[in-house]
Design a protein around this motif. Structure first.
Motif, short mmCIF file in Angstrom:
data_model
loop_
_atom_site.label_atom_id
_atom_site.label_comp_id
_atom_site.label_asym_id
_atom_site.label_seq_id
_atom_site.Cartn_x
_atom_site.Cartn_y
_atom_site.Cartn_z
N ASN A 99 0.82 -1.21 0.00
CA ASN A 99 0.00 0.00 0.00
C ASN A 99 0.86 1.26 0.00
O ASN A 99 0.53 2.24 -0.67
CB ASN A 99 -0.96 -0.01 1.20
CG ASN A 99 -1.91 -1.19 1.14
OD1 ASN A 99 -2.01 -1.88 0.12
ND2 ASN A 99 -2.63 -1.44 2.22
N SER A 104 -0.54 4.84 -1.10
CA SER A 104 -1.73 4.81 -0.26
C SER A 104 -1.27 4.58 1.17
O SER A 104 -1.67 3.62 1.85
CB SER A 104 -2.68 3.69 -0.71
OG SER A 104 -3.25 4.03 -1.95
N TYR A 107 -3.14 3.58 4.31
CA TYR A 107 -3.51 2.18 4.53
C TYR A 107 -2.27 1.30 4.70
O TYR A 107 -2.30 0.11 4.41
CB TYR A 107 -4.38 1.69 3.36
CG TYR A 107 -5.63 2.51 3.17
CD1 TYR A 107 -6.56 2.65 4.20
CD2 TYR A 107 -5.89 3.19 1.98
CE1 TYR A 107 -7.70 3.44 4.04
CE2 TYR A 107 -7.03 3.98 1.81
CZ TYR A 107 -7.93 4.09 2.84
OH TYR A 107 -9.06 4.85 2.70
N SER A 291 -13.65 5.03 4.44
CA SER A 291 -12.47 5.61 3.79
C SER A 291 -11.78 6.52 4.80
O SER A 291 -12.45 7.16 5.62
CB SER A 291 -12.93 6.42 2.58
OG SER A 291 -11.84 7.00 1.89
#
Ligand code: NAP
Ligand code: ZN
Ligand code: ZN
Length: 349
Positions: A99, A104, A107, A291
């Protein structure tokens, strides 16, 4: 070490007080930012009051940080002294997991490193942005356009990216019907982005006195959530609803509004579990998702999008000695629509 001063919570109940502390000596990849403004996110209040559990004290909150660069490490390439810079909810991650490799980092499989109320890799407690300066690796430091009002940019670093990211991921845009639940700091940014991306946007609010503002901020329609007839008119019609509510509330009311394959995305973080009706979920093959913030690349993309489209937060500027009043007003849903602390009001001694 560099000397810092700010305001800290010493326990879950007492008002925040002036607090002096040290930050790490800047390394070769670090940027030192003199903080000009710091937004007040409802997450600050949840953590100061230990509503999620595990809070670490003393705690200098704040993860909507903007200011100017005062020093850069020898390997820094993105910034020079004097540049505008922003820092958000995270300041590090493992950098090597799947991730992290796709930026990202929110995460990160080993857990991202939060700006405050957490520890760095060496175990030192990290402190946030209700302070005069911060030291951050340049990967987690963002460039801010000169075009935008700096104070009004601060909330983009959390409220902005937290709503931009799901709107992009679930493709809010032309031909889509998008709902926003809760018109607070996150909600008003969700509304601005959904409108800017071309969706038909419906704002759900418990506050009748926010109807005119919701329309000004981009809502095509506004629904008062306790008006069950008005809510029912939208049954089975939404592609996406982004829920920005900070307190316990009924999710099933919003699940029932999703069309076939529609998505209800939670970004709000009430401190208790929220019951879900299996029947509301199976109908129309609905998805309930969540999210959190956005990665480093997406955060810069969001800031650049805001510069291009002239999007900032609607703010109330406040001084550091009025934190208690600001917190009370946020909890009462009485802020239009984000408090931002002017760090020039920090006591000099
Ligand atoms: P905020 O400014 O206080 O806004 C929350 C809004 O929720 C209020 O303005 C109000 O809108 C609505 N609301 C409040 N109490 C309610 C109740 N009892 N029932 C129904 N609606 C209610 O907070 P925020 O800073 O936007 O943060 C919202 C939530 O998102 C917080 O829980 C925060 O911790 C979380 N958060 C999550 C992330 C993430 O990464 N996922 C990032 C930042 C924040 P109306 O007046 O319009 O009803
Ligand atoms: Zn936040
Ligand atoms: Zn990682």
């Amino acid at each position: 070490m560099i000397q810092s001063k700010g305001y800290a919570a010493l326990d879950p109940k007492s008002p925040l007080v002036p607090f002096s502390f040290e930050r790490r000596e800047p390394g070769s990849n670090d940027v030192v930012v003199e903080i000009a403004y710091s937004g007040i996110c409802h997450s600050d209040i949840h953590q100061v009051r230990d509503e999620w559990g595990g809070s670490i004290y003393p705690m200098v909150p704040g993860h909507e940080i903007v200011g100017h660069v005062t020093a850069v490490g020898s390997a820094v390439t993105k910034f020079k002294v004097g540049d505008r810079a922003g820092v958000g909810v995270m300041v590090d991650s493992c950098r090597v997991c799947d991730n992290c490799k796709i930026q990202s980092e929110q995460y990160c499989m080993k857990g991202m490193t939060p700006t405050y109320n957490g520890r760095d890799k060496d175990g030192n407690i990290l402190q946030g942005g209700y302070a005069n300066n911060i030291v951050v690796d340049e990967r987690w430091t963002y460039s801010i356009s000169q075009k935008l009002d700096l104070a009004a940019v601060a909330p983009l670093l959390c409220a902005g990216i937290t709503t931009y990211s799901p709107m992009r991921h679930w493709k809010a845009g032309k031909g889509k019907k998008v709902g926003v639940v809760g018109l607070g700091g996150l909600g008003h940014m969700a509304l601005k982005f959904a409108h800017s991306f071309g969706a038909h946007v419906v704002q759900f609010t418990t506050s009748e006195n926010k109807i005119a503002d919701a329309k000004r901020l981009g809502a095509d329609e506004v629904v008062i959530t306790k008006d069950s007839d008005a809510v029912a008119k939208h049954a089975g019609s939404f592609d996406l609803i982004v829920d920005c509510v900070s307190a316990p509330h009924d999710l099933n009311q919003f699940l029932s509004l999703l069309r076939l394959d529609g998505t209800l995305c939670l970004v709000g973080l009430p401190e208790v579990p929220l019951p879900v009706s299996p029947f509301a979920l199976i109908t129309n093959r609905r998805s309930l998702v969540g999210s959190t913030i956005g990665g480093t690349a997406e955060t810069q993309e969001m800031l650049d999008y805001c510069a291009e489209h002239n999007i900032v937060s609607d703010i109330e500027l406040t001084s550091i000695d009025k934190l208690a009043e600001a917190y009370e007003r946020v909890v009462k849903s009485d802020v239009k629509y984000r408090f931002v602390i002017d760090m020039a009001t920090l006591p000099k001694t």
